[in-house]
Enzyme design. Sequence first.
Site, PDB file in Angstrom:
ATOM      1  N   HIS A  22      10.877 -44.317  57.665  1.00 13.62           N
ATOM      2  CA  HIS A  22      11.204 -45.567  58.358  1.00 13.62           C
ATOM      3  C   HIS A  22       9.981 -46.024  59.128  1.00 13.62           C
ATOM      4  CE1 HIS A  22      13.319 -48.451  60.922  1.00 13.62           C
ATOM      5  NE2 HIS A  22      14.294 -48.370  60.054  1.00 13.62           N
ATOM      6  N   ASP A  53      20.150 -45.612  55.057  1.00 11.85           N
ATOM      7  CA  ASP A  53      20.561 -45.776  53.656  1.00 11.85           C
ATOM      8  C   ASP A  53      20.851 -44.466  52.952  1.00 11.85           C
ATOM      9  OD1 ASP A  53      18.279 -48.366  53.836  1.00 11.85           O
ATOM     10  OD2 ASP A  53      20.401 -48.660  53.358  1.00 11.85           O
TER      11      ASP A  53
HETATM   12  C1  SDX Z   1      15.843 -50.047  56.015  1.00  5.87           C
HETATM   13  O1  SDX Z   1      12.901 -51.908  59.481  1.00  5.87           O
HETATM   14  C2  SDX Z   1      14.134 -51.605  59.578  1.00  5.87           C
HETATM   15  O2  SDX Z   1      14.680 -51.514  60.655  1.00  5.87           O
HETATM   16  C3  SDX Z   1      14.871 -51.451  58.247  1.00  5.87           C
HETATM   17  C4  SDX Z   1      16.297 -50.935  58.323  1.00  5.87           C
HETATM   18  C5  SDX Z   1      17.229 -51.926  58.978  1.00  5.87           C
HETATM   19  O3  SDX Z   1      18.287 -51.518  59.485  1.00  5.87           O
HETATM   20  O4  SDX Z   1      16.927 -53.153  58.902  1.00  5.87           O
HETATM   21  O5  SDX Z   1      16.327 -49.709  59.049  1.00  5.87           O
HETATM   22  C6  SDX Z   1      16.851 -50.666  56.927  1.00  5.87           C
HETATM   23  O6  SDX Z   1      15.159 -50.758  55.338  1.00  5.87           O
HETATM   24  C7  SDX Z   1      15.650 -48.557  56.026  1.00  5.87           C
HETATM   25  C8  SDX Z   1      14.524 -48.098  55.053  1.00  5.87           C
HETATM   26  C9  SDX Z   1      15.115 -48.006  53.642  1.00  5.87           C
HETATM   27  N1  SDX Z   1      14.015 -47.740  52.656  1.00  5.87           N
HETATM   28  C10 SDX Z   1      13.914 -46.570  52.030  1.00  5.87           C
HETATM   29  O7  SDX Z   1      14.617 -45.586  52.285  1.00  5.87           O
HETATM   30  C11 SDX Z   1      12.841 -46.543  50.946  1.00  5.87           C
HETATM   31  C12 SDX Z   1      12.019 -45.256  51.063  1.00  5.87           C
HETATM   32  N2  SDX Z   1      11.216 -45.343  52.303  1.00  5.87           N
HETATM   33  C13 SDX Z   1       9.858 -45.828  52.173  1.00  5.87           C
HETATM   34  O8  SDX Z   1       9.641 -46.797  51.195  1.00  5.87           O
HETATM   35  C14 SDX Z   1       9.202 -46.064  53.534  1.00  5.87           C
HETATM   36  O9  SDX Z   1       9.472 -44.972  54.307  1.00  5.87           O
HETATM   37  C15 SDX Z   1       9.534 -47.312  54.318  1.00  5.87           C
HETATM   38  C16 SDX Z   1       9.326 -48.540  53.521  1.00  5.87           C
HETATM   39  C17 SDX Z   1      10.941 -47.258  54.815  1.00  5.87           C
HETATM   40  C18 SDX Z   1       8.598 -47.350  55.528  1.00  5.87           C
HETATM   41  O10 SDX Z   1       7.327 -47.476  55.034  1.00  5.87           O
HETATM   42  P1  SDX Z   1       6.043 -47.625  56.006  1.00  5.87           P
HETATM   43  O11 SDX Z   1       6.436 -47.639  57.425  1.00  5.87           O
HETATM   44  O12 SDX Z   1       5.212 -48.754  55.493  1.00  5.87           O
HETATM   45  O13 SDX Z   1       5.338 -46.280  55.816  1.00  5.87           O
HETATM   46  P2  SDX Z   1       4.342 -45.914  54.634  1.00  5.87           P
HETATM   47  O14 SDX Z   1       4.874 -46.447  53.349  1.00  5.87           O
HETATM   48  O15 SDX Z   1       2.967 -46.287  55.033  1.00  5.87           O
HETATM   49  O16 SDX Z   1       4.498 -44.306  54.590  1.00  5.87           O
HETATM   50  C19 SDX Z   1       3.729 -43.488  55.462  1.00  5.87           C
HETATM   51  C20 SDX Z   1       3.456 -42.239  54.625  1.00  5.87           C
HETATM   52  C21 SDX Z   1       2.783 -42.546  53.296  1.00  5.87           C
HETATM   53  O17 SDX Z   1       2.065 -41.404  52.904  1.00  5.87           O
HETATM   54  P3  SDX Z   1       0.450 -41.339  53.269  1.00  5.87           P
HETATM   55  O18 SDX Z   1      -0.171 -42.619  52.682  1.00  5.87           O
HETATM   56  O19 SDX Z   1       0.359 -41.261  54.766  1.00  5.87           O
HETATM   57  O20 SDX Z   1      -0.039 -40.094  52.553  1.00  5.87           O
HETATM   58  O21 SDX Z   1       4.699 -41.595  54.280  1.00  5.87           O
HETATM   59  C22 SDX Z   1       4.867 -41.632  52.860  1.00  5.87           C
HETATM   60  C23 SDX Z   1       3.933 -42.676  52.324  1.00  5.87           C
HETATM   61  O22 SDX Z   1       3.546 -42.373  50.997  1.00  5.87           O
HETATM   62  N3  SDX Z   1       6.258 -41.965  52.630  1.00  5.87           N
HETATM   63  C24 SDX Z   1       7.035 -41.395  51.721  1.00  5.87           C
HETATM   64  C25 SDX Z   1       8.300 -41.989  51.897  1.00  5.87           C
HETATM   65  N4  SDX Z   1       8.244 -42.884  52.876  1.00  5.87           N
HETATM   66  C26 SDX Z   1       6.973 -42.876  53.330  1.00  5.87           C
HETATM   67  N5  SDX Z   1       6.797 -40.445  50.792  1.00  5.87           N
HETATM   68  C27 SDX Z   1       7.846 -40.090  50.013  1.00  5.87           C
HETATM   69  N6  SDX Z   1       9.098 -40.616  50.110  1.00  5.87           N
HETATM   70  C28 SDX Z   1       9.354 -41.560  51.042  1.00  5.87           C
HETATM   71  N7  SDX Z   1      10.566 -42.048  51.174  1.00  5.87           N
END
Ligand code: SDX
Length: 436
Positions: free
Chosen positions: A312, A370
Amino acid sequence: MTDQPEKLVTLTDRDGGNANAEFPVLEGSIGPEVIDIRKLYGQTGRFTYDPGFTSTASCSSKITFIDGEEGVLLHRGYSIEDLATKSDFLEVAYLILFGELPTESERAKFVNGVTYHTMLHEQINNLFRGFRRDAHPMAVMVAVVGALSAFYHEDLDINDPHNRLIASYRLVAKVPTIAAWAYKYSVGQPFTYPRNDLSYAENFLHMMFAVPCEEYKVNPVLAKALDRIFILHADHEQNASTSTVRLVGSSGASPYAAISAGIASLWGPAHGGANEAVVSMLSEIGSTKNIPDSIARAKDKNDPFRLMGFGHRVYKNYDPRASVLRESAHEVLAELGKEDDPLLPIAMELEKIALEDEYFVERKLFPNVDFYSGIILKAMGIPTSMFTAIFALARTVGWIAQWNEMVEDPEQKIGRPRQLYTGPKKREFVPIDDRG
Ligand code: SDX
């Protein structure tokens, strides 16, 4: 916001540019202070650079507070845990919209107002018929909610508080009908009209599953679980879809068009579309013995696979909504006699292994809202394609509250971010005969 004692941050420009530009620091009621950079460009000739707005406050707001480090979520100061266990959705909707928990009479008036706005203009039925039956419900919702702006011209004076109030009632009341009818259309069943003797969650289940041929009895267990899911999805600060609603609304566009844009943004798998993706992921994993391989794929930078429902932007601790939903999943599956649902043990084991894995621990990746919601919705017999539509239904009250707050905020103006330009410098036009 700007009537605060002067607290300044100094930007010292080492290469002799606009050295020592000072900017006010503003303090909220709780949470991080902000550096007021509204005069930054004027004083320094520079922009800030923050793709994805990881360190940028786009507005001030009194509606929702999140402490991502501590896993805290408050709506108008009340904890999500209290609201999810002691309140119901329309009471929480009133709180989010108007700022206080309602008295008995305020609650009765609000519930009545929502109840008597649940029907759709009969012409709207025709809009559904333009879609193929297999259209995704979110595509239908984007279109039909946006089309409401064509049916309510008199609500387009967004500077009239009474017009804004009517639009708010209409959206909170009609989006469940639109969502349920998107489902009915997809399965080829006749639309079920809302009933005024049912609660908000009961009415949605009725519109989803009742058929003209027999009496439909709403299961109170499902209604209570669904009402709690609505509460947990009602609002969440300046997430992508809420920011979309604010940005669209900032131009003075119709609130129906703004909410339609919010639905479109929520649909993405990185946002509200994750609940649908979680169930697909758990089903694809299929067995706890396949979890190590999925975890390895999620960590592999060359593999686009991510652990859906994990991570998140704000929560660097357990999403408090996920905790409530995890408990609710156990309750609902037990009450439905579905304790042997194969997805729950896979989810629990996946969570356990991930939370012990260095990759997830180091990046503070925890289950989010989720991760468990889809398991409950699936156990309730709701098709996966409707999961994000239900998220959108619940989030409509948050979007419309944030839209109202934006319209009423004297500091708000049309949203128009700048950029860091990295394209070609000015060059002369080359006639086609000279282009080689
Ligand atoms: C919602 O914003 C809100 O409040 C949203 C929400 C709401 O109520 O409105 O809470 C609802 O959207 C919840 C999120 C649902 N999405 C998912 O579950 C999809 C999976 N999660 C990711 O796509 C991700 O965690 C996000 C999009 C939720 C957040 O992404 P960020 O903040 O842009 O973080 P990032 O992508 O830069 O990740 C940081 C690191 C990265 O690795 P490095 O580059 O540091 O090596 O963490 C890794 C990412 O690759 N990473 C994951 C991961 N999520 C982040 N690796 C594997 N699996 C994951 N799920």
